[in-house]
Design a protein around this motif. Structure first.
Motif, short mmCIF file in Angstrom:
data_model
loop_
_atom_site.label_atom_id
_atom_site.label_comp_id
_atom_site.label_asym_id
_atom_site.label_seq_id
_atom_site.Cartn_x
_atom_site.Cartn_y
_atom_site.Cartn_z
N VAL A 168 0.85 -1.18 0.00
CA VAL A 168 0.00 0.00 0.00
C VAL A 168 0.89 1.24 0.00
CG1 VAL A 168 -0.23 0.07 2.53
CG2 VAL A 168 -1.98 1.11 1.08
N ASN A 192 -10.58 5.69 2.12
CA ASN A 192 -9.20 5.22 2.21
C ASN A 192 -8.26 6.29 2.80
OD1 ASN A 192 -10.01 2.84 0.98
ND2 ASN A 192 -9.32 3.45 -1.06
N SER A 229 -0.12 -4.17 9.01
CA SER A 229 -1.01 -5.23 8.55
C SER A 229 -1.61 -6.02 9.70
CB SER A 229 -0.27 -6.16 7.59
OG SER A 229 0.90 -6.66 8.20
N SER A 250 -7.79 -3.17 5.88
CA SER A 250 -6.96 -4.27 6.35
C SER A 250 -5.81 -3.80 7.23
CB SER A 250 -6.37 -5.03 5.15
OG SER A 250 -7.37 -5.65 4.40
N TYR A 251 -5.71 -2.50 7.42
CA TYR A 251 -4.54 -1.96 8.12
C TYR A 251 -4.92 -1.12 9.33
CZ TYR A 251 -2.16 -3.23 3.82
OH TYR A 251 -1.67 -3.93 2.75
N TYR A 258 4.33 -0.09 6.23
CA TYR A 258 4.34 0.91 5.17
C TYR A 258 4.36 2.30 5.77
CZ TYR A 258 2.73 -3.23 2.74
OH TYR A 258 2.62 -4.51 2.23
N SER A 303 -3.45 4.07 -1.08
CA SER A 303 -3.81 3.49 -2.37
C SER A 303 -3.05 2.19 -2.56
CB SER A 303 -3.48 4.47 -3.51
OG SER A 303 -2.10 4.75 -3.53
N GLY A 304 -3.57 1.36 -3.43
CA GLY A 304 -2.87 0.12 -3.77
C GLY A 304 -3.10 -1.02 -2.82
N GLY A 305 -4.04 -0.89 -1.92
CA GLY A 305 -4.32 -1.98 -0.99
C GLY A 305 -5.70 -1.82 -0.42
N THR A 306 -6.10 -2.74 0.44
CA THR A 306 -7.40 -2.67 1.09
C THR A 306 -7.22 -1.92 2.40
OG1 THR A 306 -8.05 -4.78 0.11
CG2 THR A 306 -9.35 -3.98 1.98
#
Length: 123
Positions: free
Chosen positions: A1, A76, A99, A30-31, A112, A24-27
Motif C-alpha cells: 500500500v 481510504n 497489517s 486491512s490496516y 508501510y 492506495s494500492g491496498g485494502t
C-alpha cells in the motif's frame, strides 16, 4: 500500500491543523494506521494510532486531549486533527500502516510509511 500524507503547514501556537493520509494500492480497512513525528535532531516518536475499524485508538501522553486520530475507510484516508498546537509539536509528521490491523504504538509494527508532511508551530 502507498501512503500520501498532506495537510502540514506553518501555524501559530494555539491554532489547529488537520493532517490527512491517503492510501492506495491496498485494502485500507486491512490496516491499522499510525502517526509518528520527527523533530530536528530527535528520534522519530509515536503520536497516535487507530485500529482498522476505528474502535481502538492510542495516543502519546504529550498529545492526549489535543490531537484526535480518525479514519474513513470508504475514502481510504486517515486523519490527525491537531488542536492547541504548541511549538514543541514542530516536526515532520509521518503516517504509517500496519497489517496487524491494530492501534500499535510501536514503529516496528508498521509495514508501510508515507513521505511525511512538515508541521511548524511558531510561538
Amino acid at each position: 500500500v502507498q501512503l500520501q500524507a498532506s495537510g502540514g503547514g506553518l501555524v501559530q501556537a494555539g491554532e489547529s491543523l488537520r493532517l490527512s493520509c491517503a492510501a492506495s494500492g491496498g485494502t485500507f480497512s486491512s490496516y491499522g494506521m499510525g502517526w509518528f513525528r520527527q523533530a530536528p535532531g530527535k528520534e522519530r516518536e509515536f503520536v497516535a494510532a487507530i485500529s482498522w475499524s476505528g474502535s481502538s485508538t492510542s495516543y502519546a501522553d504529550s498529545v492526549k486531549g489535543r490531537f484526535t486520530i480518525s479514519r474513513d475507510n470508504a475514502r481510504n484516508t486517515a486523519y490527525l486533527q491537531m488542536n492547541s498546537l504548541e511549538p514543541e509539536d514542530t516536526a515532520v509528521y509521518y503516517c504509517a500502516a500496519n497489517s496487524g490491523r491494530i492501534a500499535s504504538i510501536r514503529q516496528s509494527a508498521y509495514n508501510y510509511w508515507g513521505q511525511g508532511t512538515q508541521v511548524t508551530v511558531s510561538s
